[in-house]
Scaffold this motif. Structure first.
Motif, PDB file in Angstrom:
ATOM      1  N   GLU A  68       0.876  -1.163   0.000  1.00  0.00           N
ATOM      2  CA  GLU A  68       0.000   0.000   0.000  1.00  0.00           C
ATOM      3  C   GLU A  68       0.917   1.217   0.000  1.00  0.00           C
ATOM      4  O   GLU A  68       1.643   1.444   0.962  1.00  0.00           O
ATOM      5  CB  GLU A  68      -0.890  -0.020   1.248  1.00  0.00           C
ATOM      6  CG  GLU A  68      -1.928   1.054   1.250  1.00  0.00           C
ATOM      7  CD  GLU A  68      -2.835   0.924   2.468  1.00  0.00           C
ATOM      8  OE1 GLU A  68      -2.478   1.465   3.537  1.00  0.00           O
ATOM      9  OE2 GLU A  68      -3.884   0.268   2.340  1.00  0.00           O
ATOM     10  N   ARG A  88       3.061   2.188   3.205  1.00  0.00           N
ATOM     11  CA  ARG A  88       2.465   1.976   4.529  1.00  0.00           C
ATOM     12  C   ARG A  88       2.622   0.524   4.944  1.00  0.00           C
ATOM     13  O   ARG A  88       2.751   0.215   6.111  1.00  0.00           O
ATOM     14  CB  ARG A  88       0.975   2.307   4.497  1.00  0.00           C
ATOM     15  CG  ARG A  88       0.666   3.749   4.294  1.00  0.00           C
ATOM     16  CD  ARG A  88      -0.833   3.910   4.378  1.00  0.00           C
ATOM     17  NE  ARG A  88      -1.239   5.230   3.961  1.00  0.00           N
ATOM     18  CZ  ARG A  88      -2.476   5.557   3.689  1.00  0.00           C
ATOM     19  NH1 ARG A  88      -3.433   4.658   3.782  1.00  0.00           N
ATOM     20  NH2 ARG A  88      -2.771   6.770   3.323  1.00  0.00           N
ATOM     21  N   HIS A  89       2.564  -0.330   3.968  1.00  0.00           N
ATOM     22  CA  HIS A  89       2.664  -1.774   4.195  1.00  0.00           C
ATOM     23  C   HIS A  89       3.236  -2.399   2.933  1.00  0.00           C
ATOM     24  O   HIS A  89       2.870  -2.006   1.839  1.00  0.00           O
ATOM     25  CB  HIS A  89       1.268  -2.352   4.477  1.00  0.00           C
ATOM     26  CG  HIS A  89       1.164  -3.813   4.188  1.00  0.00           C
ATOM     27  ND1 HIS A  89       1.606  -4.768   5.051  1.00  0.00           N
ATOM     28  CD2 HIS A  89       0.701  -4.482   3.104  1.00  0.00           C
ATOM     29  CE1 HIS A  89       1.402  -5.959   4.515  1.00  0.00           C
ATOM     30  NE2 HIS A  89       0.855  -5.816   3.340  1.00  0.00           N
ATOM     31  N   ARG A 124       2.544 -12.525   1.793  1.00  0.00           N
ATOM     32  CA  ARG A 124       1.627 -13.186   2.707  1.00  0.00           C
ATOM     33  C   ARG A 124       1.182 -14.509   2.106  1.00  0.00           C
ATOM     34  O   ARG A 124       1.139 -14.663   0.888  1.00  0.00           O
ATOM     35  CB  ARG A 124       0.445 -12.310   3.073  1.00  0.00           C
ATOM     36  CG  ARG A 124      -0.580 -12.134   1.991  1.00  0.00           C
ATOM     37  CD  ARG A 124      -1.816 -11.404   2.533  1.00  0.00           C
ATOM     38  NE  ARG A 124      -2.787 -11.240   1.492  1.00  0.00           N
ATOM     39  CZ  ARG A 124      -3.695 -12.150   1.158  1.00  0.00           C
ATOM     40  NH1 ARG A 124      -3.759 -13.298   1.793  1.00  0.00           N
ATOM     41  NH2 ARG A 124      -4.555 -11.930   0.183  1.00  0.00           N
TER      42      ARG A 124
END
Length: 195
Positions: free
Chosen positions: A165, A174-175, A179
């Protein structure tokens, strides 16, 4: 420092590999202060950072990236993007672009998948899904048997997705990270007895 005074561009008319060099000064709260140096490869106009172990391969007009290549101690790896990934700042709110990516090591295809980038206000969501299983070539006989008997070693890449992000207003992620996409897939854990 004036923006024009902070840049130096020149043509390398007689160099057999590179056709240009650009030096940029920067000084801001997010990145600090320093200099960047870029070379432009004559054959394909790829932009090269001479201090990095690899290079970001930008299109000739620098509006997008078509790959990243790394060569270190004689080994090479390359990430290819098709179509090239646009400069995320050029996306309008609500726009979404997508394409395919592939990774090769030493010229041999390893894995690949799809990429997407979608903008909402000043945030861009970027994702890379792994859709191509690992197809190793040139393995020693024992490893060929292991990957044939336990195919999980060939399919494990497809259980991951990279997401980020990006905050365009602050020019920061932000991230960002990998995953697991298949929480129910325990075959690798069972086989390796890992947590």
């Amino acid at each position: 420092m004036e923006p024009i005074a902070a840049m130096l561009n020149c043509e390398l008319a007689d160099h057999p590999v590179y056709d240009g060099v650009e030096i940029q000064a920067f000084d801001d709260e997010v990145h600090g202060s320093g200099l960047l140096c870029f070379l432009s490869r004559r054959a394909d106009r790829t932009v090269v950072d001479p201090d990095a172990p690899g290079s970001v391969e930008a299109c000739a007009d620098a509006s997008s990236i078509h790959g990243v290549a790394v060569v270190l101690d004689g080994a090479s790896a390359r990430l290819s993007l098709d179509p090239p990934l646009l400069d995320l700042r050029r996306l309008d709110a609500g726009d979404r672009v997508e394409g395919r990516w592939a990774v090769s090591v030493g010229g041999t295809a390893i894995t690949g998948g799809t990429w997407t980038a979608g903008r909402r206000d000043d945030v861009v969501d970027v994702a890379m899904a792994v859709t191509r299983r690992w197809r190793p070539e040139g393995l020693p006989p024992l490893m060929r048997v292991v990957t044939a008997v336990a195919p999980v070693f060939r399919t494990w890449p497809t259980t991951y997705r990279w997401e980020a992000e990006i905050d365009l207003a602050r020019e920061v992620a932000r991230h960002a990270g990998w995953r697991r996409t298949t929480a129910g897939d325990t075959s690798y854990r069972r086989l390796t007895r890992s947590a």
